[in-house]
Design a protein around this motif. Structure first.
Motif, mmCIF file in Angstrom:
data_model
loop_
_atom_site.group_PDB
_atom_site.id
_atom_site.type_symbol
_atom_site.label_atom_id
_atom_site.label_comp_id
_atom_site.label_asym_id
_atom_site.label_seq_id
_atom_site.Cartn_x
_atom_site.Cartn_y
_atom_site.Cartn_z
ATOM 1 N N VAL B 81 5.286 -60.276 19.985
ATOM 2 C CA VAL B 81 4.444 -60.450 18.812
ATOM 3 C C VAL B 81 3.043 -59.520 19.407
ATOM 4 O O VAL B 81 2.655 -59.625 20.564
ATOM 5 N N THR B 82 2.840 -58.992 18.429
ATOM 6 C CA THR B 82 1.514 -58.083 18.296
ATOM 7 C C THR B 82 0.394 -58.502 17.620
ATOM 8 O O THR B 82 0.528 -59.041 16.342
ATOM 9 N N ILE B 83 -1.070 -58.589 18.177
ATOM 10 C CA ILE B 83 -2.233 -59.052 17.716
ATOM 11 C C ILE B 83 -3.122 -57.728 17.607
ATOM 12 O O ILE B 83 -3.470 -57.510 18.699
ATOM 13 N N VAL B 84 -3.676 -57.375 16.543
ATOM 14 C CA VAL B 84 -4.693 -56.099 16.697
ATOM 15 C C VAL B 84 -5.982 -56.794 16.884
ATOM 16 O O VAL B 84 -6.342 -57.633 16.245
ATOM 17 N N GLY B 101 3.881 -53.966 11.762
ATOM 18 C CA GLY B 101 4.556 -54.794 12.547
ATOM 19 C C GLY B 101 3.727 -56.253 13.299
ATOM 20 O O GLY B 101 4.013 -56.806 14.212
ATOM 21 N N ALA B 102 2.133 -55.773 13.082
ATOM 22 C CA ALA B 102 1.611 -56.549 13.865
ATOM 23 C C ALA B 102 1.363 -58.298 13.147
ATOM 24 O O ALA B 102 1.725 -58.220 11.716
ATOM 25 N N TYR B 103 1.447 -59.272 13.907
ATOM 26 C CA TYR B 103 1.517 -60.550 13.327
ATOM 27 C C TYR B 103 0.145 -61.116 12.913
ATOM 28 O O TYR B 103 0.008 -61.810 11.887
ATOM 29 N N ASP B 104 -0.956 -60.487 13.563
ATOM 30 C CA ASP B 104 -2.313 -61.471 13.211
ATOM 31 C C ASP B 104 -3.398 -60.080 13.737
ATOM 32 O O ASP B 104 -2.893 -59.263 14.209
ATOM 33 N N THR B 119 -4.404 -66.662 19.939
ATOM 34 C CA THR B 119 -3.295 -66.369 21.190
ATOM 35 C C THR B 119 -2.167 -67.503 21.005
ATOM 36 O O THR B 119 -1.188 -67.537 21.099
ATOM 37 N N ARG B 120 -2.765 -68.936 20.969
ATOM 38 C CA ARG B 120 -1.871 -69.884 20.670
ATOM 39 C C ARG B 120 -0.999 -69.815 19.407
ATOM 40 O O ARG B 120 0.236 -70.002 19.530
ATOM 41 N N ARG B 121 -1.248 -69.392 18.312
ATOM 42 C CA ARG B 121 -0.578 -68.966 17.180
ATOM 43 C C ARG B 121 0.537 -67.876 17.502
ATOM 44 O O ARG B 121 1.680 -68.007 17.091
ATOM 45 N N GLY B 122 -0.072 -67.041 18.293
ATOM 46 C CA GLY B 122 0.815 -65.768 18.568
ATOM 47 C C GLY B 122 2.190 -66.241 19.307
ATOM 48 O O GLY B 122 3.080 -65.820 19.236
ATOM 49 N N LEU B 123 1.419 -66.958 20.253
ATOM 50 C CA LEU B 123 2.701 -67.493 21.133
ATOM 51 C C LEU B 123 3.675 -68.264 20.757
ATOM 52 O O LEU B 123 4.935 -68.361 20.963
ATOM 53 N N GLU B 124 3.267 -69.185 19.818
ATOM 54 C CA GLU B 124 4.015 -70.095 19.038
ATOM 55 C C GLU B 124 5.099 -69.302 18.073
ATOM 56 O O GLU B 124 6.270 -69.495 18.105
ATOM 57 N N ARG B 125 4.712 -68.196 17.472
ATOM 58 C CA ARG B 125 5.473 -67.238 16.796
ATOM 59 C C ARG B 125 6.517 -66.941 17.325
ATOM 60 O O ARG B 125 7.542 -66.629 17.115
ATOM 61 N N ARG B 126 5.819 -66.197 18.938
ATOM 62 C CA ARG B 126 6.984 -65.632 19.862
ATOM 63 C C ARG B 126 7.911 -66.736 20.296
ATOM 64 O O ARG B 126 9.224 -66.406 20.214
ATOM 65 N N ARG B 127 7.589 -68.051 20.499
ATOM 66 C CA ARG B 127 8.629 -69.239 20.676
ATOM 67 C C ARG B 127 9.579 -69.160 19.634
ATOM 68 O O ARG B 127 10.770 -69.371 19.901
ATOM 69 N N LEU B 128 9.003 -69.280 18.304
ATOM 70 C CA LEU B 128 10.001 -69.400 17.365
ATOM 71 C C LEU B 128 11.116 -68.403 17.229
ATOM 72 O O LEU B 128 12.246 -68.504 16.850
ATOM 73 N N ALA B 129 10.442 -67.028 17.412
ATOM 74 C CA ALA B 129 11.104 -65.856 17.110
ATOM 75 C C ALA B 129 12.355 -65.671 18.226
ATOM 76 O O ALA B 129 13.458 -65.673 17.789
#
Lengths: 146, 385
Positions: B81-84, B101-104, B119-129
């Motif tokens: 998961v990438t965030i700019v 391809g950035a998530y947020d 950060t929390r949202r990005g990691l949650e996204r990663r967990r689901l992925a």
């Protein structure tokens, strides 16, 4: 013709073994069975068998295929005719994509699908044994000529 | 995918020391494994070594741009998961980053709360992925193993039962009354139907026909016909149907996979037998015309009404055979798939009450292929017929 011929069945399904053993013994063959590839190979090496009936897909894997390949490498066992019996003949094309339906794992073999019709089983066994006899005879002649 | 030891791994790629320090402080080192890089090239190297779950990328850096870094990460592992982080949070740069391809995205300056939230949202996204990827892998594995599981758990016991019944019938041939023998035959017939049904389902579900193309080789048509007819002979005899073949030796080979071609023909012959009245004939013929090889299966059975013809080839239609045979109607679907993979077509011509002809048309293999077949024929003589 069947008298004195020794057959070995290697198959992990005792019910199935019983089913074909009865047919073969009824026809006058001496039949032994092994229920896993390891025991089967030991039996084959010391048993002086005229023909092997081999289940190609024992257990979860294709252990019978490995068995046949090992046999092919062994000069003492290479010439024993093999009747390959498989539970999934129609899937062989999919299990081994691109391989011919009849895999010719050993120099002389035939393939049959479970369940095996009694008459067809006896016919194939007799044909394989006869072919082996013929090959032995012609091989013997060659040796005598040399 | 590489498993982490439970603590999420976060990589921050930013050329500003103060941003890196601030992020490190906000996140702390208790919950996360943190790595930093001061330019895009180093950042991409760190992606390969550190296997981050989440990467913050500054869009504007010396050296390669943040966009290139995003592309690089995506090429290496699209599940990261990438965030700019951007100092000039315009809509267009954010949109472009998302397209890469950035998530947020996180506009500078940001508060610790904003950073933690993203950060929390990005990691949650990663967990689901990762969860989705795991489920996908599990599903693929199940699918792959389905063939062997079904064949051993369902088919093997049935085949063993059938073998025992055959032995019983063999041993009791002269002992049982006609009615008892008939009962035994019916038992065997029902089990044979079940075995055939399992086999058909297996083929429909487990086969990856497209992958066969890689191993196509010249296949002699007489061999295909011989093998298909051989395996259906018992069934035909049981219904008192004569199986005839008409295969001229001059028919050229086709480029394909012998096993599945035999299977395709077996399905057609099986259908022909199923819909033929006892005592009739089924004719398997081959022919060649203008670079096309045809394999036709003709029966003199009940035929198919014209309005049903499209449904027949479309799949999952079913009719009851002349001896009460049932099926899931999958045979023709599989046959059509096999034929299509071979670049051919399947056609049906039928007159109700007169019979049906199903034809497989395949492109003939070229002359070089014919030579190769000659080699295969010689090889075949080694085996016992």
């Amino acid at each position: 013709m069947t008298a004195g011929k020794r057959l070995l069945i290697v198959d992990d399904d005792p019910e199935f073994v019983e089913g074909i053993r009865g047919i073969l013994e009824g026809a006058g063959y001496a039949v032994e069975a092994a229920y896993n590839p390891a025991d089967g190979f030991v039996a084959l090496r010391k048993g002086r068998f005229d023909l092997l009936l081999l289940d190609i897909l024992m257990g979860r894997g294709a252990e019978g295929v490995m068995f046949a390949r090992k046999m092919r490498k062994d000069p003492a066992l290479r010439d024993i005719p093999v009747l390959i019996i498989t539970g999934i003949r129609e899937q062989i094309a999919f299990l081994f994509p691109g391989e011919p339906l009849h895999p010719h794992l050993v120099p002389v073999d035939e393939l049959m699908e479970k369940p095996v019709e009694p008459a067809l089983l006896l016919e194939k066994v007799a044909a394989l044994l006869a072919a082996a006899e013929r090959r032995k005879a012609s091989g013997g002649q060659k040796a005598a000529g040399a | 995918m590489i498993e982490t030891d439970g603590r999420p791994r976060i990589l921050i790629i930013d050329d500003e020391e103060v941003v890196l320090d601030a992020c490190a402080q906000i996140l702390g080192t208790q919950e996360f494994d943190l790595a930093v890089a001061r330019d895009g090239t180093t950042g991409l190297d760190r992606v390969g070594e550190f296997h981050p779950d989440l990467v913050f990328v500054d869009l504007k850096m010396p050296g390669i741009s943040g966009f290139e870094v995003l592309e690089g990460i995506r090429a290496r592992d699209p599940s990261i998961v990438t965030i700019v982080i951007t100092g000039y949070a315009t809509l267009s740069s954010a949109v472009e980053a998302m397209q890469k391809g950035a998530y947020d995205f996180l506009p500078k300056p940001f508060t610790p709360e904003e950073f933690r939230l993203v950060t929390r949202r990005g990691l949650e996204r990663r967990r689901l992925a990762r969860e989705a990827a795991r489920l996908r892998a599990e599903r693929d594995l199940l699918r792959e193993q389905f063939a062997s599981i079904v064949s051993h758990e369902l088919k093997a016991p049935l085949a063993a039962v059938q073998q025992q019944l055959m032995l019983l019938a063999h041993e009791l041939a002269g002992v049982l009354s006609e009615a008892q023998q008939e009962r035994l035959r019916r038992l065997q017939g029902r089990i044979a139907d079940l075995l055939a049904l399992i086999a058909t389902w297996l083929r429909a579900i487990s086969s990856d026909l497209e992958s066969l193309r890689a191993s196509f080789r010249p296949v002699p048509i007489p061999t295909v016909v011989e093998k298909a007819v051989d395996s259906m002979r018992v069934l035909a005899e049981r219904k008192d149907i004569t199986l005839e073949t008409d295969v001229p030796t001059a028919v050229p080979p086709v480029l394909g996979d012998e096993g599945t071609l035999v299977e395709a023909l077996v399905n057609l012959v099986g259908n022909a037998i199923k819909y033929s009245p006892a005592g009739s004939r089924v004719i398997v013929s081959a022919g060649a015309r203008e670079g096309t090889v045809s394999l036709a299966v003709r029966d003199f059975g009940v035929g198919i009404p014209p309005e049903d013809l499209p449904r027949i080839l479309g799949g999952l239609s079913r009719a009851v055979g002349t001896a009460g045979e049932t099926g899931a109607g999958l045979g023709l679907v599989i046959t059509r798939r096999i034929v299509e993979v071979h670049g051919g077509t399947l056609t049906v011509a039928s007159t109700p009450g007169t019979g049906t002809t199903v034809t497989i048309s395949l492109p003939a293999a070229g002359p070089s292929a014919a030579e190769a077949v000659g080699g295969a024929e010689r090889q075949k003589e080694v085996g016992v017929r």
